[in-house]
Scaffold this motif. Structure first.
Motif, PDB file in Angstrom:
ATOM      1  N   UNK A   1      16.594   1.904  -1.422  1.00  9.95           N
ATOM      2  CA  UNK A   1      17.313   2.725  -0.456  1.00  9.95           C
ATOM      3  C   UNK A   1      16.503   3.944  -0.044  1.00  9.95           C
ATOM      4  N   UNK A   2      16.789   4.455   1.154  1.00  7.83           N
ATOM      5  CA  UNK A   2      16.049   5.599   1.680  1.00  7.83           C
ATOM      6  C   UNK A   2      16.126   6.791   0.720  1.00  7.83           C
ATOM      7  N   UNK A   3      17.326   7.093   0.266  1.00  9.12           N
ATOM      8  CA  UNK A   3      17.483   8.282  -0.579  1.00  9.12           C
ATOM      9  C   UNK A   3      16.873   8.118  -1.962  1.00  9.12           C
ATOM     10  N   UNK A   4      16.527   6.883  -2.333  1.00 13.83           N
ATOM     11  CA  UNK A   4      15.833   6.694  -3.608  1.00 13.83           C
ATOM     12  C   UNK A   4      14.442   7.319  -3.590  1.00 13.83           C
ATOM     13  N   UNK A   5      13.896   7.529  -2.377  1.00 15.30           N
ATOM     14  CA  UNK A   5      12.568   8.162  -2.302  1.00 15.30           C
ATOM     15  C   UNK A   5      12.586   9.541  -2.961  1.00 15.30           C
TER      16      UNK A   5
ATOM     17  N   UNK B   1       5.734   9.433  -7.422  1.00 19.84           N
ATOM     18  CA  UNK B   1       4.561   9.304  -6.556  1.00 19.84           C
ATOM     19  C   UNK B   1       4.944   8.425  -5.372  1.00 19.84           C
ATOM     20  N   UNK B   2       4.600   8.864  -4.166  1.00 24.33           N
ATOM     21  CA  UNK B   2       4.830   8.045  -2.972  1.00 24.33           C
ATOM     22  C   UNK B   2       3.475   7.814  -2.297  1.00 24.33           C
ATOM     23  N   UNK B   3       3.183   6.543  -2.023  1.00 29.12           N
ATOM     24  CA  UNK B   3       1.985   6.191  -1.271  1.00 29.12           C
ATOM     25  C   UNK B   3       2.422   5.826   0.145  1.00 29.12           C
ATOM     26  N   UNK B   4       2.033   6.648   1.121  1.00 34.72           N
ATOM     27  CA  UNK B   4       2.353   6.359   2.517  1.00 34.72           C
ATOM     28  C   UNK B   4       1.098   5.786   3.165  1.00 34.72           C
ATOM     29  N   UNK B   5       1.206   4.548   3.616  1.00 36.57           N
ATOM     30  CA  UNK B   5       0.017   3.889   4.181  1.00 36.57           C
ATOM     31  C   UNK B   5       0.400   3.194   5.489  1.00 36.57           C
TER      32      UNK B   5
ATOM     33  N   UNK C   1      10.601  18.635  -4.745  1.00 31.57           N
ATOM     34  CA  UNK C   1      11.113  18.375  -6.098  1.00 31.57           C
ATOM     35  C   UNK C   1       9.982  18.013  -7.068  1.00 31.57           C
ATOM     36  N   UNK C   2       8.744  17.962  -6.560  1.00 30.72           N
ATOM     37  CA  UNK C   2       7.620  17.711  -7.452  1.00 30.72           C
ATOM     38  C   UNK C   2       6.943  16.361  -7.290  1.00 30.72           C
ATOM     39  N   UNK C   3       7.415  15.549  -6.371  1.00 32.39           N
ATOM     40  CA  UNK C   3       6.797  14.247  -6.117  1.00 32.39           C
ATOM     41  C   UNK C   3       5.371  14.436  -5.592  1.00 32.39           C
ATOM     42  N   UNK C   4       4.464  13.572  -6.048  1.00 31.16           N
ATOM     43  CA  UNK C   4       3.087  13.608  -5.538  1.00 31.16           C
ATOM     44  C   UNK C   4       2.960  12.624  -4.379  1.00 31.16           C
ATOM     45  N   UNK C   5       2.084  12.953  -3.442  1.00 30.99           N
ATOM     46  CA  UNK C   5       1.957  12.129  -2.234  1.00 30.99           C
ATOM     47  C   UNK C   5       0.514  11.686  -2.011  1.00 30.99           C
ATOM     48  N   UNK C   6       0.366  10.380  -1.754  1.00 32.99           N
ATOM     49  CA  UNK C   6      -0.925   9.832  -1.332  1.00 32.99           C
ATOM     50  C   UNK C   6      -0.735   9.341   0.098  1.00 32.99           C
ATOM     51  N   UNK C   7      -1.635   9.706   0.998  1.00 32.20           N
ATOM     52  CA  UNK C   7      -1.546   9.222   2.372  1.00 32.20           C
ATOM     53  C   UNK C   7      -2.849   8.514   2.728  1.00 32.20           C
ATOM     54  N   UNK C   8      -2.725   7.291   3.260  1.00 31.32           N
ATOM     55  CA  UNK C   8      -3.893   6.585   3.798  1.00 31.32           C
ATOM     56  C   UNK C   8      -3.596   6.259   5.248  1.00 31.32           C
ATOM     57  N   UNK C   9      -4.373   6.799   6.162  1.00 35.16           N
ATOM     58  CA  UNK C   9      -4.125   6.587   7.590  1.00 35.16           C
ATOM     59  C   UNK C   9      -5.377   6.977   8.363  1.00 35.16           C
ATOM     60  N   UNK C  10      -5.699   6.234   9.430  1.00 36.84           N
ATOM     61  CA  UNK C  10      -6.879   6.591  10.220  1.00 36.84           C
ATOM     62  C   UNK C  10      -6.733   7.924  10.952  1.00 36.84           C
ATOM     63  N   UNK C  11      -5.494   8.395  11.112  1.00 36.44           N
ATOM     64  CA  UNK C  11      -5.280   9.679  11.786  1.00 36.44           C
ATOM     65  C   UNK C  11      -4.784  10.698  10.773  1.00 36.44           C
TER      66      UNK C  11
ATOM     67  N   UNK D   1     -14.455   8.772  -4.780  1.00 38.85           N
ATOM     68  CA  UNK D   1     -13.680   9.532  -5.772  1.00 38.85           C
ATOM     69  C   UNK D   1     -12.211   9.641  -5.364  1.00 38.85           C
ATOM     70  N   UNK D   2     -11.981   9.737  -4.055  1.00 36.85           N
ATOM     71  CA  UNK D   2     -10.595   9.815  -3.575  1.00 36.85           C
ATOM     72  C   UNK D   2      -9.855   8.506  -3.837  1.00 36.85           C
ATOM     73  N   UNK D   3     -10.596   7.402  -3.736  1.00 41.92           N
ATOM     74  CA  UNK D   3      -9.965   6.103  -4.040  1.00 41.92           C
ATOM     75  C   UNK D   3      -9.562   6.081  -5.516  1.00 41.92           C
ATOM     76  N   UNK D   4     -10.447   6.568  -6.370  1.00 42.00           N
ATOM     77  CA  UNK D   4     -10.131   6.611  -7.816  1.00 42.00           C
ATOM     78  C   UNK D   4      -8.909   7.484  -8.065  1.00 42.00           C
ATOM     79  N   UNK D   5      -8.909   8.654  -7.417  1.00 46.95           N
ATOM     80  CA  UNK D   5      -7.781   9.586  -7.606  1.00 46.95           C
ATOM     81  C   UNK D   5      -6.470   8.927  -7.206  1.00 46.95           C
ATOM     82  N   UNK D   6      -6.493   8.291  -6.034  1.00 47.42           N
ATOM     83  CA  UNK D   6      -5.270   7.659  -5.518  1.00 47.42           C
ATOM     84  C   UNK D   6      -4.809   6.561  -6.477  1.00 47.42           C
ATOM     85  N   UNK D   7      -5.767   5.767  -6.972  1.00 47.04           N
ATOM     86  CA  UNK D   7      -5.431   4.657  -7.871  1.00 47.04           C
ATOM     87  C   UNK D   7      -4.772   5.177  -9.142  1.00 47.04           C
ATOM     88  N   UNK D   8      -5.353   6.209  -9.708  1.00 49.99           N
ATOM     89  CA  UNK D   8      -4.820   6.752 -10.965  1.00 49.99           C
ATOM     90  C   UNK D   8      -3.429   7.343 -10.750  1.00 49.99           C
ATOM     91  N   UNK D   9      -3.300   8.086  -9.671  1.00 52.01           N
ATOM     92  CA  UNK D   9      -2.021   8.747  -9.386  1.00 52.01           C
ATOM     93  C   UNK D   9      -0.901   7.702  -9.276  1.00 52.01           C
TER      94      UNK D   9
END
Lengths: 348, 527
Positions: B4-8, B13-17, B38-48, B120-128
């Protein structure tokens, strides 16, 4: 659970509620202005003050935890006089143009002044005199009407999370604005209108091409027709026309909308809407009756089916239409015409 | 969405790709930002460099069309560092060896070259993501609109299963649906291969069930054509009649020259819409339809929540609700079933669709219900795949990275990617009629990196000719470092300066989605 007595009514309330929340479980009314259940309690306007037996001062019920054994009065003479004083201070510095203000009838300040018989401030103090910001295409901001409840600022920062507006300056000069006192249109504002939706007075108002009074409208609850979030909204309807949209505080959007949901409804009454069927005659689309159009379609379907079979048909159904309509479209093509050539723009 | 949307709000950790969430699903964008508070960590992968990239703990500005390389490298790191969820893999999945094989050599360094990001950013994202207690993936058309779209989606599933990030509250894989009822249209069987609730048309027992319920002798067991197939068939004369309801392929489909050719070659074209769209202008018969505020019904949102749509005003002139038009046409063709209201249609849907079986209008009166909802007592389902996957065990797929169908070359040296903007919607049939929205974003434009712009002598606001193998458009330059030097972006909404004059109609072989997100273009200053 805690034992409480409010206005002589004894009851048990869940632990962790504020006095306001506990009162509401019993249907006891306490007025609020700056309060919004979704936001961190602010205690700014103090209109919700109540008398707690044994306490030295009146307590804001929105931010005071309901504690075991509390005896509370919500309408005692002291409370009522305090509220009147708050309203006098607010109205002192608020334009009294209710006769023409679009917010009239839906203005919490107006309603409370009515409830507490306040006609004017009576202090003859300094008046605010800010320019009106109408740079945004969808709403105007009149800081002179603002009562500094902070709901707009908190909704923007805590829920919408854009952070376009905040309190600027201090003391008498405190006002809500965008950073650097610029206009809305020169800020990071995304025109979501969530600040407009929560403003309890006429400070943040939707630009209205047509006038309407709040008591003349009917509200119809529905689902937004733009993206896939499915925000719940109330359409404000007057004379068969949608004149506004308000977000609903329930899942999935919990009282938020975006610019398209809040302000993007004016296509409904646009003069370019199709009003009759059209049939191409001599290369030009010409108005036709439903009978003509439907007979033509039905006869073409029969002819093509006879000549080329059901695979000569294709249907593009619609991600914009309802479930029921998509269901009927595929039923028409599968059951009546006989092909599975039905698709829609899921991939586009 | 599996969740559900509110479960986010409960994800850590949220990966937005491939999702520009704050512009295209603004309220979900706000929910993600609420989660960050609330403390959630965010990873974003996008060409823009989308808005959310500024909020990200790790931002990967990947080249368009390189999702698989990125995810394979993330999985390489996760396996190499032993961060995979061994218990989940053992209990709930199969085919793990295939995945191990596929990512064994996919080092972050290799992916970094393809994606043009820091390894290194790929490693960081993977670990997170791997170490998250409740990790959520949010994706959109940046994942699907590729010739590798199906594989991209499976890569999302691979990554989630590898880390056991699925089947729990606030933990899952969440595609965001771009249109109000695209979920519902799919659920309702407006797809060439399935009836309602994804029951396959090629299964005789399914066809029999529907034939019996609908009172017809038989139903075709042959899967139908997709949109792109239908247009091709129409261009070749194999399809004689197209019936288009509430869609505008003359703006929304790739390679518009081809679309126009196909529609003009369709012997009989019926278009049912609320405005005379670019597509309706080509029709033989145009039927006026009611808009959402003028009819009753239901939409199913991106989190599978079935919600009511209610009539607030009358439709203009002689316009009718789409369901009425379709029913009347059926009746005219000799199929006599009638419905007094959409509620009766919904009852028929529920009777034929297990995931909708427990839903009716009375239950929807107060609030929406998330399917699957198998019976009247069932409260609906907030998140999917609890304890067991629909197919039993989750199947890992070994997926190799493939380049997009069209790569930049000497003639067309830049990569074009397309998408939407906050203030417009799809083909502007609705938003194009709202003054304020058009004041905000009045016309098409191309985002160009400042370095590229200065090399080409293009200034902000200059007219630019953008060409691909399929066409040329002239649009205004918007010089911005939101894109990298070799990438440009054009919103696809506009008929003037239509991005889809340029896009490549190359399709994903599995699901037939066009590669809107990558094609090769050339830019020059217009004189």
């Amino acid at each position: 659970m805690v034992n409480l007595t409010i206005n002589g009514i004894q009851f048990q309330a869940e632990t962790g509620l504020t006095i306001l929340q506990a009162a509401r479980t019993q249907g006891i009314y306490i007025p609020t202005l700056c309060h919004d259940e979704r936001l961190v309690a602010h205690g700014a306007c103090r209109i919700c003050v109540v008398e707690v037996k044994g306490a030295r001062a009146l307590m804001p019920s929105c931010s005071t935890p309901a504690a075991e054994g509390m005896v509370i009065e919500t309408q005692s003479p002291t409370v009522v006089e305090a509220r009147k004083e708050i309203l006098r201070l607010m109205i002192e510095n608020h334009p009294l143009d209710c006769l023409t203000c679009e917010k009239s009838g839906n203005c919490t300040l107006q309603n409370l002044c009515y409830e507490y018989d306040i006609k004017e401030g009576g202090f003859n103090g300094k008046k605010k005199n800010y320019p009106i910001d109408d740079s945004n295409p969808f709403f105007t901001y009149d800081p002179n009407k603002c009562i500094l409840c902070g709901r707009c600022v908190r909704v923007d920062n805590e829920l919408q999370c854009t952070g376009a507006i905040n309190f600027i300056e201090r003391g008498f000069n405190t006002h809500v604005g965008v950073a650097g006192d610029r206009e809305f249109d020169n800020s990071v504002c995304v025109s979501c209108g969530n600040c407009v939706s929560v403003c309890p007075v006429g400070a943040l108002m939707q630009k209205q091409p047509e006038k309407f009074r709040y008591w003349d409208i009917e509200k119809v609850r529905t689902t937004c027709s733009y993206c896939g979030v499915g925000c719940q909204m109330d359409l404000l309807v007057k004379n068969n026309k949608v004149v506004g949209v308000e977000p609903v505080d329930m899942e999935p959007n919990n009282g938020l909308l975006c610019v398209k949901g809040k302000f993007g409804y004016k296509f409904l009454n646009h003069p370019d809407r199709l009003r009759t069927p059209l049939i191409r005659k001599d290369g030009v689309l010409k108005e036709a009756s439903w009978d003509e159009a439907m007979n033509l379609i039905a006869s073409k379907i029969k002819d093509f089916k006879k000549e080329s079979g059901p695979e000569a048909f294709g249907a593009l159904s619609s991600a914009r239409c309802t479930n029921e309509e998509n269901y009927l479209m595929q039923k028409l093509f599968r059951a009546v015409i006989g092909t599975n050539n039905v698709d829609h723009c899921a991939r586009l | 969405m599996t969740n559900g949307i509110n479960e986010l709000l409960g994800s850590d950790v949220i990966l937005v790709i491939g999702s520009n969430t704050t512009e295209n699903h603004p309220v979900i964008g706000s929910k993600i930002r609420q989660a960050l508070k609330l403390g959630t960590k965010l990873i974003v992968a996008d060409p823009r460099k989308i808005e959310l990239s500024n909020d990200a703990d790790t931002y990967l500005q990947i080249r368009p069309g390189t999702n698989i390389a990125l995810v394979n490298a993330m999985m390489h790191v996760i396996l190499k560092e032993g961060l995979e969820n061994k218990e989940f893999i053992k209990e709930r999945t199969e085919n793990f060896e295939k995945l191990e094989d596929a990512v064994k050599d996919f080092t972050p360094e290799k992916a970094a070259e393809i994606c043009e990001v820091d390894p290194e950013d790929i490693r960081k994202a993977a670990r997170l993501y791997a170490k998250a207690e409740r990790g959520s993936i949010v994706y959109c058309m940046g994942i699907t609109q590729h010739t590798s779209g199906t594989n991209n989606v499976m890569s999302m599933a691979n990554l989630a299963m590898l880390c056991g990030q699925i089947g729990r509250e606030s933990t899952g894989v969440n595609p965001l649906r771009g249109q109000n009822n695209v979920q519902g249209a799919c659920d309702m069987g407006a797809l060439p291969g399935t009836y309602t609730g994804y029951q396959p048309v090629i299964k005789p027992e399914v066809a029999e069930k529907f034939a019996k319920a609908w009172g017809v002798e038989e139903l075709s067991l042959k899967a139908g054509r997709t949109v792109s197939d239908m247009l091709n068939a129409a261009a070749h004369g194999d399809i004689k009649m197209l019936y288009i309801m509430g869609e505008n392929p003359m703006i929304s489909d790739p390679d518009l020259t081809h679309v126009k050719h196909a529609l003009e070659h369709t012997e009989f074209l019926v278009v049912q819409d609320i405005f005379l769209t670019e597509t309706a202008e080509l029709a033989d018969v145009v039927l006026p339809a009611a808009a959402f505020a003028e009819k009753d019904g239901t939409f199913s949102n991106t989190e599978r929540r079935v919600q009511r749509v209610r009539k607030a005003i009358d439709a203009p002139g002689l316009a009718k609700a789409d369901w009425v038009i379709l029913m009347e046409l059926m009746n005219k063709l000799g199929y006599s079933k009638t419905y007094n209201n959409p509620s009766e249609i919904f009852e028929e849907i529920a009777s034929l669709t297990p995931s909708y079986a427990g839903i009716d209008y009375a239950r929807l009166e107060e609030k929406g219900i998330q399917w699957p909802c198998p019976n009247k007592e069932h409260p609906g389902t907030s998140y999917l795949h609890k304890g067991v996957f629909a197919r039993g065990k989750g199947m890992f797929m070994g997926i190799d990275y493939k380049y997009p169908a069209e790569m930049p070359d000497e003639e067309y040296p830049m990569t074009l990617t397309t998408g939407r903007v906050l203030y417009q919607y799809h083909t502007r049939t609705m938003t194009g009629k709202v003054e304020g929205l058009n004041k905000k974003v009045p016309e098409s434009y191309v985002e160009i990196n400042p370095d590229t712009a200065s090399k080409l002598g293009i200034g902000n606001g200059d007219k630019v000719k953008v060409s691909s193998r399929r066409g040329t458009i002239t649009v205004k330059a918007k010089v911005s470092d939101i894109v990298e030097e070799s990438v440009v972006f054009i919103p696809f909404h506009f008929a003037e300066g239509a991005a889809n004059m340029l896009t490549n109609a190359a399709l994903d072989p599995g699901c037939k989605i066009p590669e809107y997100k990558v094609c090769a273009v050339n830019l020059e200053k217009a004189v």
